[in-house]
Design a protein around this motif. Structure first.
Motif, PDB file in Angstrom:
ATOM      1  N   MET A   1       0.822  -1.183   0.000  1.00  0.00           N
ATOM      2  CA  MET A   1       0.000   0.000   0.000  1.00  0.00           C
ATOM      3  C   MET A   1       0.871   1.255   0.000  1.00  0.00           C
ATOM      4  SD  MET A   1      -3.201   0.002   2.464  1.00  0.00           S
ATOM      5  CE  MET A   1      -4.373   1.193   2.074  1.00  0.00           C
ATOM      6  N   PRO A   2       0.579   2.194  -0.829  1.00  0.00           N
ATOM      7  CA  PRO A   2       1.403   3.399  -0.874  1.00  0.00           C
ATOM      8  C   PRO A   2       1.277   4.224   0.405  1.00  0.00           C
ATOM      9  CG  PRO A   2      -0.423   3.558  -2.432  1.00  0.00           C
ATOM     10  CD  PRO A   2      -0.492   2.216  -1.806  1.00  0.00           C
ATOM     11  N   ARG A   3       2.377   4.925   0.720  1.00  0.00           N
ATOM     12  CA  ARG A   3       2.391   5.760   1.920  1.00  0.00           C
ATOM     13  C   ARG A   3       2.280   7.214   1.521  1.00  0.00           C
ATOM     14  NH1 ARG A   3       7.636   3.705   4.972  1.00  0.00           N
ATOM     15  NH2 ARG A   3       7.124   5.461   6.273  1.00  0.00           N
ATOM     16  N   LYS A   4       1.705   7.998   2.424  1.00  0.00           N
ATOM     17  CA  LYS A   4       1.572   9.434   2.172  1.00  0.00           C
ATOM     18  C   LYS A   4       2.875  10.134   2.527  1.00  0.00           C
ATOM     19  CE  LYS A   4      -3.326   9.887   3.013  1.00  0.00           C
ATOM     20  NZ  LYS A   4      -4.342  10.581   3.741  1.00  0.00           N
ATOM     21  N   ALA A   5       3.133  11.193   1.858  1.00  0.00           N
ATOM     22  CA  ALA A   5       4.312  11.994   2.148  1.00  0.00           C
ATOM     23  C   ALA A   5       4.134  12.669   3.510  1.00  0.00           C
ATOM     24  CB  ALA A   5       4.512  13.040   1.072  1.00  0.00           C
ATOM     25  N   PRO A   6       5.227  12.798   4.286  1.00  0.00           N
ATOM     26  CA  PRO A   6       5.092  13.434   5.603  1.00  0.00           C
ATOM     27  C   PRO A   6       4.806  14.929   5.461  1.00  0.00           C
ATOM     28  CG  PRO A   6       7.386  12.925   5.131  1.00  0.00           C
ATOM     29  CD  PRO A   6       6.563  12.340   4.023  1.00  0.00           C
ATOM     30  N   LYS A   7       4.056  15.476   6.405  1.00  0.00           N
ATOM     31  CA  LYS A   7       3.699  16.897   6.376  1.00  0.00           C
ATOM     32  C   LYS A   7       4.758  17.735   7.067  1.00  0.00           C
ATOM     33  CE  LYS A   7      -1.178  16.153   6.139  1.00  0.00           C
ATOM     34  NZ  LYS A   7      -2.452  16.277   6.762  1.00  0.00           N
ATOM     35  N   GLU A   8       5.430  17.140   8.014  1.00  0.00           N
ATOM     36  CA  GLU A   8       6.473  17.880   8.701  1.00  0.00           C
ATOM     37  C   GLU A   8       7.631  16.942   9.040  1.00  0.00           C
ATOM     38  OE1 GLU A   8       5.440  17.954  13.291  1.00  0.00           O
ATOM     39  OE2 GLU A   8       3.932  18.978  12.088  1.00  0.00           O
ATOM     40  N   VAL A   9       8.831  17.484   9.135  1.00  0.00           N
ATOM     41  CA  VAL A   9      10.027  16.717   9.450  1.00  0.00           C
ATOM     42  C   VAL A   9      10.541  17.205  10.801  1.00  0.00           C
ATOM     43  CG1 VAL A   9      12.387  16.200   8.777  1.00  0.00           C
ATOM     44  CG2 VAL A   9      10.621  16.450   7.033  1.00  0.00           C
ATOM     45  N   VAL A  10      10.752  16.230  11.691  1.00  0.00           N
ATOM     46  CA  VAL A  10      11.264  16.572  13.010  1.00  0.00           C
ATOM     47  C   VAL A  10      12.736  16.135  13.067  1.00  0.00           C
ATOM     48  CG1 VAL A  10      11.003  16.173  15.481  1.00  0.00           C
ATOM     49  CG2 VAL A  10       8.991  16.222  14.013  1.00  0.00           C
ATOM     50  N   GLU A  11      13.596  17.053  13.426  1.00  0.00           N
ATOM     51  CA  GLU A  11      15.012  16.763  13.517  1.00  0.00           C
ATOM     52  C   GLU A  11      15.393  16.706  14.988  1.00  0.00           C
ATOM     53  OE1 GLU A  11      18.979  19.256  12.666  1.00  0.00           O
ATOM     54  OE2 GLU A  11      17.653  19.005  10.941  1.00  0.00           O
ATOM     55  N   HIS A  12      16.048  15.582  15.369  1.00  0.00           N
ATOM     56  CA  HIS A  12      16.519  15.417  16.745  1.00  0.00           C
ATOM     57  C   HIS A  12      18.029  15.634  16.739  1.00  0.00           C
ATOM     58  CE1 HIS A  12      12.721  13.803  18.207  1.00  0.00           C
ATOM     59  NE2 HIS A  12      12.653  13.089  17.082  1.00  0.00           N
ATOM     60  N   ARG A  13      18.524  16.418  17.612  1.00  0.00           N
ATOM     61  CA  ARG A  13      19.933  16.717  17.672  1.00  0.00           C
ATOM     62  C   ARG A  13      20.423  16.461  19.090  1.00  0.00           C
ATOM     63  NH1 ARG A  13      22.238  22.165  15.256  1.00  0.00           N
ATOM     64  NH2 ARG A  13      21.032  21.277  13.580  1.00  0.00           N
ATOM     65  N   ILE A  14      21.597  15.777  19.150  1.00  0.00           N
ATOM     66  CA  ILE A  14      22.205  15.527  20.448  1.00  0.00           C
ATOM     67  C   ILE A  14      23.490  16.342  20.474  1.00  0.00           C
ATOM     68  CG2 ILE A  14      23.257  13.816  21.958  1.00  0.00           C
ATOM     69  CD1 ILE A  14      21.418  11.739  20.671  1.00  0.00           C
ATOM     70  N   THR A  15      23.622  17.159  21.415  1.00  0.00           N
ATOM     71  CA  THR A  15      24.809  17.988  21.544  1.00  0.00           C
ATOM     72  C   THR A  15      25.588  17.484  22.743  1.00  0.00           C
ATOM     73  OG1 THR A  15      23.557  19.875  20.702  1.00  0.00           O
ATOM     74  CG2 THR A  15      25.660  20.336  21.762  1.00  0.00           C
ATOM     75  N   LEU A  16      26.883  17.198  22.493  1.00  0.00           N
ATOM     76  CA  LEU A  16      27.722  16.690  23.557  1.00  0.00           C
ATOM     77  C   LEU A  16      28.634  17.792  24.055  1.00  0.00           C
ATOM     78  CD1 LEU A  16      28.840  13.308  21.927  1.00  0.00           C
ATOM     79  CD2 LEU A  16      26.977  13.651  23.538  1.00  0.00           C
ATOM     80  N   GLY A  17      28.825  17.765  25.339  1.00  0.00           N
ATOM     81  CA  GLY A  17      29.746  18.717  25.941  1.00  0.00           C
ATOM     82  C   GLY A  17      31.133  18.098  26.031  1.00  0.00           C
ATOM     83  N   ASP A  18      32.070  18.832  26.645  1.00  0.00           N
ATOM     84  CA  ASP A  18      33.440  18.339  26.772  1.00  0.00           C
ATOM     85  C   ASP A  18      33.511  17.025  27.542  1.00  0.00           C
ATOM     86  OD1 ASP A  18      34.458  20.434  25.352  1.00  0.00           O
ATOM     87  OD2 ASP A  18      34.978  21.638  27.111  1.00  0.00           O
ATOM     88  N   PHE A  19      32.761  16.923  28.610  1.00  0.00           N
ATOM     89  CA  PHE A  19      32.777  15.715  29.429  1.00  0.00           C
ATOM     90  C   PHE A  19      32.290  14.498  28.622  1.00  0.00           C
ATOM     91  CE2 PHE A  19      30.581  12.720  32.241  1.00  0.00           C
ATOM     92  CZ  PHE A  19      31.631  12.364  33.058  1.00  0.00           C
ATOM     93  N   GLU A  20      31.182  14.678  27.886  1.00  0.00           N
ATOM     94  CA  GLU A  20      30.639  13.583  27.095  1.00  0.00           C
ATOM     95  C   GLU A  20      31.589  13.173  25.965  1.00  0.00           C
ATOM     96  OE1 GLU A  20      28.791  16.357  27.763  1.00  0.00           O
ATOM     97  OE2 GLU A  20      27.349  15.547  29.172  1.00  0.00           O
ATOM     98  N   ARG A  21      32.229  14.182  25.343  1.00  0.00           N
ATOM     99  CA  ARG A  21      33.179  13.880  24.277  1.00  0.00           C
ATOM    100  C   ARG A  21      34.369  13.074  24.818  1.00  0.00           C
ATOM    101  NH1 ARG A  21      33.057  19.708  21.370  1.00  0.00           N
ATOM    102  NH2 ARG A  21      30.984  19.457  20.488  1.00  0.00           N
ATOM    103  N   LYS A  22      34.862  13.456  25.991  1.00  0.00           N
ATOM    104  CA  LYS A  22      35.972  12.729  26.601  1.00  0.00           C
ATOM    105  C   LYS A  22      35.554  11.295  26.905  1.00  0.00           C
ATOM    106  CE  LYS A  22      39.028  12.855  30.596  1.00  0.00           C
ATOM    107  NZ  LYS A  22      38.662  11.651  31.243  1.00  0.00           N
ATOM    108  N   GLU A  23      34.360  11.118  27.407  1.00  0.00           N
ATOM    109  CA  GLU A  23      33.859   9.774  27.707  1.00  0.00           C
ATOM    110  C   GLU A  23      33.693   8.949  26.424  1.00  0.00           C
ATOM    111  OE1 GLU A  23      33.336   8.250  30.705  1.00  0.00           O
ATOM    112  OE2 GLU A  23      34.341  10.041  31.470  1.00  0.00           O
ATOM    113  N   MET A  24      33.254   9.572  25.340  1.00  0.00           N
ATOM    114  CA  MET A  24      33.098   8.868  24.062  1.00  0.00           C
ATOM    115  C   MET A  24      34.467   8.433  23.526  1.00  0.00           C
ATOM    116  SD  MET A  24      30.076   8.355  22.864  1.00  0.00           S
ATOM    117  CE  MET A  24      30.013   8.391  21.112  1.00  0.00           C
TER     118      MET A  24
END
Length: 186
Positions: free
Chosen positions: A1-24
Motif C-alpha cells: 500500500m502506498p504511503r503518504k508523504a510526511p507533512k512535517e520533518v522533526v530533527e533530533h539533535r544531540i549535543t555533547l559537551g566536553d565531558f561527554e566527548r571525553k567519555e566517548m
C-alpha cells in the motif's frame, strides 16, 4: 500500500559537551583495544601450530637420517649378540641375489641407478654453468646455486661409493651363484 508523504520533518539533535566527548573517546579507545586483544589467542594458536609443524619437520628430518644409519646399528646389535654379521647379511641379501640369473641382469640393474646419479650431477652442472653465464637470470638466490654445488659434491661421492658397492655386490652375487651351483650338484 502506498504511503503518504510526511507533512512535517522533526530533527533530533544531540549535543555533547566536553565531558561527554571525553567519555566517548575513552569508550572508542577501549573498544579498539578490546578488538586487538580479542585476536591474541588466534595469533597464539597460529604460532603454536607453526612451532608444532616445525618440530614435526625436524623430527622427520632426524628420523630420516637415523634410518639411514639403521644397517650399521643392526650390525652392531647383531655383533653384540654374538651372531656372525656375515650370516645375517647373507640371509638378508639372498633373495636379492636370487632375482638375477645372469651377470648382465646384475649390471643392468646397477646401471639404471648409475645413470640416475649421473643425470642428477649433469643437471646440477648445467644449472651452475647457466647461472655463471647469466642465462638463468639474477632471480635465483646464491644459496640455491650453492645447494647445486653441494649436490654435485655429494653425488660425486655417492658415485664413488656406488662403484665400490657395485663391485662388492657383483662379487657376492658370483659367490652366491657358485654356492647355488654347488648345492645343485650335490
Amino acid at each position: 500500500m502506498p504511503r503518504k508523504a510526511p507533512k512535517e520533518v522533526v530533527e533530533h539533535r544531540i549535543t555533547l559537551g566536553d565531558f561527554e566527548r571525553k567519555e566517548m573517546k575513552d569508550m572508542i579507545n577501549s573498544y579498539q583495544q578490546d578488538k586487538v586483544l580479542e585476536n591474541i589467542p588466534n595469533i597464539m594458536i597460529g604460532s603454536a601450530g607453526l612451532i608444532v609443524a616445525g618440530t614435526a619437520a625436524c623430527v622427520g628430518y632426524a628420523l630420516y637420517y637415523w634410518l639411514d644409519s639403521v644397517p650399521s646399528i643392526i650390525e652392531s646389535v647383531v655383533g653384540a649378540l654374538g651372531v656372525a654379521p656375515d650370516k645375517v647379511k647373507k640371509a638378508f641379501t639372498k633373495s636379492r641375489y636370487a632375482s638375477f640369473s645372469t651377470l648382465e641382469e646384475v649390471n643392468a640393474a646397477w646401471d639404471e641407478q648409475e645413470v640416475r646419479l649421473q643425470n642428477q650431477i649433469a643437471f646440477a652442472q648445467r644449472f651452475i654453468t647457466a647461472y655463471d653465464n647469466g642465462e638463468v637470470g639474477k632471480f635465483h638466490p646464491e644459496w640455491l646455486v650453492n645447494a647445486q654445488r653441494k649436490i654435485i659434491t655429494n653425488q660425486t661421492e655417492t658415485m664413488a661409493n656406488f662403484a665400490i658397492e657395485k663391485s662388492d655386490y657383483i662379487a657376492r652375487w658370483r659367490e652366491w651363484k657358485a654356492s647355488q651351483t654347488n648345492n645343485q650338484e650335490s
